[in-house]
Design an enzyme around this catalytic site. Structure first.
Site, PDB file in Angstrom:
ATOM      1  N   GLN A 155       6.099  -5.791  10.654  1.00 39.44           N
ATOM      2  CA  GLN A 155       6.596  -5.493   9.121  1.00 39.44           C
ATOM      3  C   GLN A 155       7.649  -4.682   9.171  1.00 39.44           C
ATOM      4  O   GLN A 155       8.732  -4.706   8.518  1.00 39.44           O
ATOM      5  CB  GLN A 155       5.610  -5.636   8.272  1.00 39.44           C
ATOM      6  CG  GLN A 155       5.879  -5.539   6.848  1.00 39.44           C
ATOM      7  CD  GLN A 155       6.573  -7.020   6.414  1.00 39.44           C
ATOM      8  OE1 GLN A 155       5.914  -8.082   6.709  1.00 39.44           O
ATOM      9  NE2 GLN A 155       7.795  -6.938   6.032  1.00 39.44           N
ATOM     10  N   HIS A 190       1.028  -2.084  10.605  1.00 42.09           N
ATOM     11  CA  HIS A 190       1.698  -3.521  10.810  1.00 42.09           C
ATOM     12  C   HIS A 190       3.123  -3.432  11.241  1.00 42.09           C
ATOM     13  O   HIS A 190       4.142  -3.407  10.436  1.00 42.09           O
ATOM     14  CB  HIS A 190       1.765  -3.887   9.340  1.00 42.09           C
ATOM     15  CG  HIS A 190       2.096  -5.427   9.286  1.00 42.09           C
ATOM     16  ND1 HIS A 190       2.295  -6.201  10.377  1.00 42.09           N
ATOM     17  CD2 HIS A 190       2.192  -6.413   8.146  1.00 42.09           C
ATOM     18  CE1 HIS A 190       2.433  -7.613  10.111  1.00 42.09           C
ATOM     19  NE2 HIS A 190       2.381  -7.364   8.644  1.00 42.09           N
ATOM     20  N   ARG A 237      11.557 -10.840   9.402  1.00 42.49           N
ATOM     21  CA  ARG A 237      10.278 -11.006  10.346  1.00 42.49           C
ATOM     22  C   ARG A 237      10.702 -11.651  11.476  1.00 42.49           C
ATOM     23  O   ARG A 237      10.395 -11.078  12.855  1.00 42.49           O
ATOM     24  CB  ARG A 237       9.049 -11.332   9.726  1.00 42.49           C
ATOM     25  CG  ARG A 237       8.555 -10.751   8.547  1.00 42.49           C
ATOM     26  CD  ARG A 237       8.065  -9.257   8.953  1.00 42.49           C
ATOM     27  NE  ARG A 237       6.968  -9.630  10.141  1.00 42.49           N
ATOM     28  CZ  ARG A 237       5.506  -9.854  10.085  1.00 42.49           C
ATOM     29  NH1 ARG A 237       5.207 -10.090   8.519  1.00 42.49           N
ATOM     30  NH2 ARG A 237       4.836 -10.191  11.022  1.00 42.49           N
ATOM     31  N   ARG A 267      -3.435 -10.857  15.540  1.00 44.81           N
ATOM     32  CA  ARG A 267      -3.577  -9.859  14.000  1.00 44.81           C
ATOM     33  C   ARG A 267      -5.128  -9.938  13.804  1.00 44.81           C
ATOM     34  O   ARG A 267      -5.960 -10.736  13.949  1.00 44.81           O
ATOM     35  CB  ARG A 267      -3.075 -10.953  12.920  1.00 44.81           C
ATOM     36  CG  ARG A 267      -3.689 -10.600  11.574  1.00 44.81           C
ATOM     37  CD  ARG A 267      -3.165 -11.450  10.467  1.00 44.81           C
ATOM     38  NE  ARG A 267      -1.490 -10.764  10.139  1.00 44.81           N
ATOM     39  CZ  ARG A 267      -0.916 -11.133   9.141  1.00 44.81           C
ATOM     40  NH1 ARG A 267      -1.375 -11.644   8.092  1.00 44.81           N
ATOM     41  NH2 ARG A 267       0.148 -10.494   8.891  1.00 44.81           N
ATOM     42  N   CYS A 306       6.406  -6.515   1.414  1.00 39.84           N
ATOM     43  CA  CYS A 306       6.222  -7.209   2.520  1.00 39.84           C
ATOM     44  C   CYS A 306       5.627  -8.601   2.311  1.00 39.84           C
ATOM     45  O   CYS A 306       5.719  -9.720   3.307  1.00 39.84           O
ATOM     46  CB  CYS A 306       5.090  -6.406   3.537  1.00 39.84           C
ATOM     47  SG  CYS A 306       3.561  -6.404   2.549  1.00 39.84           S
ATOM     48  N   ASP A 353       3.301  -3.051  -1.808  1.00 40.09           N
ATOM     49  CA  ASP A 353       2.476  -3.824  -1.112  1.00 40.09           C
ATOM     50  C   ASP A 353       1.250  -4.260  -2.032  1.00 40.09           C
ATOM     51  O   ASP A 353       0.936  -3.328  -2.786  1.00 40.09           O
ATOM     52  CB  ASP A 353       1.944  -3.369   0.194  1.00 40.09           C
ATOM     53  CG  ASP A 353       0.992  -4.240   1.175  1.00 40.09           C
ATOM     54  OD1 ASP A 353       0.966  -5.378   0.766  1.00 40.09           O
ATOM     55  OD2 ASP A 353       0.563  -3.704   1.848  1.00 40.09           O
TER      56      ASP A 353
HETATM   57  N1   CP Z   1       3.981  -9.767   5.527  1.00 37.19           N
HETATM   58  C1   CP Z   1       3.012 -10.461   6.248  1.00 37.19           C
HETATM   59  O1   CP Z   1       2.862 -10.068   7.314  1.00 37.19           O
HETATM   60  O2   CP Z   1       2.506 -11.765   5.769  1.00 37.19           O
HETATM   61  P1   CP Z   1       1.513 -12.763   6.179  1.00 37.19           P
HETATM   62  O3   CP Z   1       0.404 -11.982   5.922  1.00 37.19           O
HETATM   63  O4   CP Z   1       1.724 -14.025   5.601  1.00 37.19           O
HETATM   64  O5   CP Z   1       1.847 -12.892   7.721  1.00 37.19           O
HETATM   65  N1  NVA Z   2      -1.561  -4.570   3.193  1.00 40.84           N
HETATM   66  C1  NVA Z   2      -1.916  -6.029   3.361  1.00 40.84           C
HETATM   67  C2  NVA Z   2      -0.515  -6.687   4.080  1.00 40.84           C
HETATM   68  C3  NVA Z   2      -0.294  -8.301   4.109  1.00 40.84           C
HETATM   69  C4  NVA Z   2       0.584  -8.488   5.164  1.00 40.84           C
HETATM   70  C5  NVA Z   2      -2.929  -6.475   4.075  1.00 40.84           C
HETATM   71  O1  NVA Z   2      -3.461  -5.940   4.951  1.00 40.84           O
HETATM   72  O2  NVA Z   2      -3.644  -7.421   3.373  1.00 40.84           O
END
Ligand code: CP
Ligand code: NVA
Length: 306
Positions: free
Chosen positions: A135, A132, A291, A105, A263, A223
């Site tokens: 997701q 993502h 997930r 990530r 998400c 989101d």
């Molecule tokens: N939806 C998602 O990716 O959640 P986190 O940021 O908690 O991993």
């Molecule tokens: N768009 C959000 C998604 C979190 C899972 C972010 O990148 O923070």
């Protein structure tokens, strides 16, 4: 044998490959609920590199690996210093010497691409500033469970032209659902990503009006307005996204059996109200659960051989 090594972008898969992964995930979920385990990754390990915080991604990968008989190693943002303490290419080659897979990530999308280029073991994208894919794979699994299909459904994405919007556009370029994006001016998704999806799927549209987007929708998706890394823009974004809250009035314009998705993490009272999050149309916790099931399918596909 598949002709891919990594899972970095939904566009790296054909329609058939995506549907096969979803099918496999559905089957593994059914088996797990029936008490039948799948030790496909016994003795294998996954290094998980995080430059940003996470609840779902960390827990679902960690527990998913454990359920598959393997091990997941959590590397917190301060541990590796990806691209700062050490180059991305060097880290990729080092982690690949100890592990059978890497999940990352990161902020810069280029960094997961670089990990993929240099690592000898599979690399899975656990979110970048650009996309993502894990997701949206889980989201598609959730839609399949609730609607029995994705074809011909109308999905309304209400919010920011962010990483999630990009993965939704990437998915619409592969699968035959309609995608209406309601995004305020100044917050559009990446132009190339949008054009590519719209060229592949005539059902992709962009509007400034959330009411138009959700009209008759089978799925409403939202989101956060402020993604990780954009925290200093919170106030500006709250003003720009006024009128884009998914509330009961908006949900009332959709199909009677619409499902509402997020998400997570949710900012209740901003992009979604409590009433909708906790209401009868919400499937947000199925989505969170999925997930793990979707990613287990990806992990076994990529790391299960040999
Ligand atoms: N939806 C998602 O990716 O959640 P986190 O940021 O908690 O991993
Ligand atoms: N768009 C959000 C998604 C979190 C899972 C972010 O990148 O923070």
């Amino acid at each position: 044998m598949p002709d891919y090594k990594d899972f970095l972008d939904l566009r790296d898969r054909t329609r058939e490959e995506l549907l096969a992964t979803l099918n496999f995930a559905e089957q593994m979920k059914i088996d797990l609920k029936a008490g039948k385990g799948n030790p496909a990754l016994t003795g294998k390990s996954l290094a998980m590199v995080f430059q940003k915080p996470s609840a779902r991604t960390r827990v679902s990968f960690e527990i998913g690996m454990w359920q598959l008989g393997g091990y997941a190693l959590y590397l917190a943002p301060a541990d590796i210093g990806l691209g700062k303490r050490e180059s991305v290419a060097d880290i990729a080659r080092v982690l690949a010497r100890y592990n059978d897979g890497i999940m990352a990530r990161v902020f810069a999308h280029e960094h997961v691409l670089e990990l993929g280029r240099w690592s000898e073991v599979p690399v899975i994208n656990g979110l970048t500033d650009y996309n993502h894919p894990c997701q949206v794979l889980a989201d598609l699994l959730t839609i399949l469970e609730h609607k029995g299909r994705v074809e011909d459904l109308k999905v309304a994405f209400v919010g920011d032209g962010n990483n999630l919007s990009h993965s939704w556009l990437n998915a619409a370029g592969r699968l035959d659902f309609r995608l209406s994006l309601a995004i305020p001016e100044g917050y559009d998704p990446d132009a190339e990503t949008y054009s590519e999806a719209a060229a592949a799927n005539a059902g992709v549209i962009l509007t400034r009006d959330p009411r138009e987007a959700v009209e008759g929708a089978d799925v409403i998706y939202t989101d956060t307005w402020t993604s990780m890394g954009q925290e200093e823009e919170v106030a500006k974004r709250q003003a720009a996204f006024a009128g884009f809250t998914v509330d009961s009035d908006l949900v009332g314009l959709a199909a009677g059996d619409v499902i509402v998705m997020h998400c997570l993490p949710a900012h209740r009272g901003e992009e979604i109200t409590d009433e909708v999050m906790d209401g009868p149309h919400s499937v947000v916790f199925d989505e969170a659960e999925n997930r793990m099931h979707a990613q287990k399918a990806v992990l076994v596909e990529l790391m299960g051989q040999g």
